[in-house]
Enzyme design. Structure first.
Site, mmCIF file in Angstrom:
data_model
loop_
_atom_site.group_PDB
_atom_site.id
_atom_site.type_symbol
_atom_site.label_atom_id
_atom_site.label_comp_id
_atom_site.label_asym_id
_atom_site.label_seq_id
_atom_site.Cartn_x
_atom_site.Cartn_y
_atom_site.Cartn_z
ATOM 1 N N GLU A 127 -7.019 -5.989 7.127
ATOM 2 C CA GLU A 127 -6.618 -6.593 5.719
ATOM 3 C C GLU A 127 -7.223 -8.360 5.651
ATOM 4 O O GLU A 127 -6.139 -9.163 5.283
ATOM 5 C CB GLU A 127 -5.193 -6.422 5.549
ATOM 6 C CG GLU A 127 -4.762 -5.083 5.728
ATOM 7 C CD GLU A 127 -3.416 -4.712 5.282
ATOM 8 O OE1 GLU A 127 -2.457 -5.767 5.446
ATOM 9 O OE2 GLU A 127 -2.924 -3.553 5.129
ATOM 10 N N ASN A 169 -10.949 -2.707 8.940
ATOM 11 C CA ASN A 169 -10.042 -1.904 8.294
ATOM 12 C C ASN A 169 -9.522 -2.822 6.935
ATOM 13 O O ASN A 169 -8.901 -3.749 7.156
ATOM 14 C CB ASN A 169 -8.833 -1.325 9.233
ATOM 15 C CG ASN A 169 -8.035 -0.313 8.727
ATOM 16 O OD1 ASN A 169 -8.697 0.749 8.170
ATOM 17 N ND2 ASN A 169 -6.725 -0.457 8.759
ATOM 18 N N HIS A 206 -4.366 4.203 0.775
ATOM 19 C CA HIS A 206 -3.223 4.319 0.338
ATOM 20 C C HIS A 206 -3.491 4.645 -1.085
ATOM 21 O O HIS A 206 -3.367 3.587 -1.904
ATOM 22 C CB HIS A 206 -2.141 3.171 0.598
ATOM 23 C CG HIS A 206 -2.080 3.315 2.101
ATOM 24 N ND1 HIS A 206 -1.450 4.003 2.879
ATOM 25 C CD2 HIS A 206 -2.444 2.125 2.844
ATOM 26 C CE1 HIS A 206 -1.360 3.693 3.961
ATOM 27 N NE2 HIS A 206 -2.038 2.740 4.267
ATOM 28 N N GLU A 235 -5.518 5.615 6.888
ATOM 29 C CA GLU A 235 -4.213 5.398 6.591
ATOM 30 C C GLU A 235 -3.982 6.286 5.354
ATOM 31 O O GLU A 235 -2.988 6.093 4.500
ATOM 32 C CB GLU A 235 -3.802 4.091 6.470
ATOM 33 C CG GLU A 235 -4.035 3.262 7.915
ATOM 34 C CD GLU A 235 -3.449 1.808 7.402
ATOM 35 O OE1 GLU A 235 -2.721 1.925 6.912
ATOM 36 O OE2 GLU A 235 -3.820 1.035 8.468
ATOM 37 N N ASP A 237 -2.727 8.466 2.541
ATOM 38 C CA ASP A 237 -1.510 9.096 1.736
ATOM 39 C C ASP A 237 -1.910 8.857 0.205
ATOM 40 O O ASP A 237 -2.649 8.077 -0.251
ATOM 41 C CB ASP A 237 -0.252 8.476 2.262
ATOM 42 C CG ASP A 237 0.065 6.902 2.197
ATOM 43 O OD1 ASP A 237 -0.994 6.217 1.596
ATOM 44 O OD2 ASP A 237 0.877 6.455 2.873
#
Ligand code: XIL
Length: 299
Positions: A127, A169, A206, A235, A237
């Site tokens: 990030e 990432n 996400h 990650e 979702d």
């Protein structure tokens, strides 16, 4: 295959989950983990505040619990994460300049050396880019140590664990037309051009009403892959857990040769950091949701 992991393996991919050490004693949780998944990411246990709570005092108990659980069952491990603006211990939050740079490099060297040979891929830097249209780096204490902090982190990680794949990432890097995606693309392109060690890009993915699954996701995956790096969905979702959307994400990954695996960010909805969005593949009782079948049918 009849499980996520076995079906992904038939396609040359892995299927992973974020795991919390304190849940490994929950037999429903661990039953699903052991049955379905062949890659594990510690959800919090390898973050800087967990592994170096006091300066130069390293703490690996909870991370080791996950690594040992995984490796003893033939699952691989994604390391998450060596350098990040968030979840820093207080001592690091209070540092700046060359002292912070040295502390960051020491942290990377120590942790990556401790786990040398046991990690499939490391999220070396997490990030580091800003949201919005600037395409700029995110302001942080690490960024203020100098723009070269990211490449310094990757070089330290390579020296400490030459066998691990080294990933950059980030989130909101799924839509190919977004400035943040383009900025990460240019970073990876620059690293490849200059020989800075990088092996993979992690797309957190996400997806929710604010950052929906984009129709150009496959373009994003294939564009990063064309730079000569692996692409991992790290990650995943999806708010509401549409079976169709989950299936589309899987199909996009399978369509890109260098998209070599997917990880969902938790097992049951109740395990999710965004539990109210019910974004995962298993319900709170551990039952398979329609999204599970959406994934399995796409694999
Ligand atoms: C989240 C965890 O799921 C939470 O348990 C924790 O409180 C905060 O961090 N991007 C990342 C992950 O890279 O490390 C974050 O995990 C979710 C967003």
């Amino acid at each position: 295959g009849t499980t996520l992991g076995a079906s992904a393996a038939e396609k040359g991919r892995y299927f992973g989950a974020a795991v919390a050490a304190y849940k490994l004693g929950d037999s429903v949780y661990t039953g699903i983990l052991n049955r379905e998944f062949n890659m594990v990411t510690p959800e919090n246990e390898m973050k800087i505040d967990a592994t170096e709570p006091n300066r130069n005092q390293f703490s690996y108990g909870n991370a080791d619990r996950i690594v040992n659980h995984a490796r003893s069952r033939g699952m691989r491990v994604r390391g998450h994460t060596l350098a990040w603006h968030s979840q820093q211990p207080g001592w690091m939050q209070n540092m700046s300049g060359s002292a912070l740079r040295q502390a960051m490099l020491n942290h990377i060297t120590q942790v990556a050396t401790y786990y040398r040979g046991k990690i499939y891929s490391w999220d070396v830097v997490n990030e580091a880019f800003a949201d919005g249209n600037s395409g700029a780096r995110r302001d942080s204490n690490l960024q203020r140590t100098g723009n070269d902090w990211i490449e310094a982190a990757f070089r330290a990680a390579r020296a400490a664990d030459p066998g691990a794949k080294l990933c950059y990432n980030d989130y909101n890097t799924d839509n190919w037309s977004h400035a943040k995606t383009q900025a990460v693309y240019r970073l990876v392109q620059d690293f490849k051009n200059r020989g800075v060690p990088i092996d993979c890009v992690g797309l957190q993915s996400h997806f929710n009403n604010n950052s929906p699954y984009p129709s150009n996701y496959r373009t994003t995956l294939s564009s990063f892959a064309a730079l000569g790096v692996d692409v991992q969905i790290t990650e995943l979702d999806i708010q509401g857990a549409s079976a169709t959307t989950y299936g589309n994400v899987v199909k996009d990954c399978l369509a890109v040769a260098r998209c070599n695996g997917l990880t969902v960010w938790g097992i049951r909805d109740s395990d999710s950091w965004r539990a109210s969005q019910t974004p995962l593949l298993f319900n709170n009782s551990g039952g398979k949701k329609p999204a599970y079948d959406g994934v399995l049918n796409a694999l």
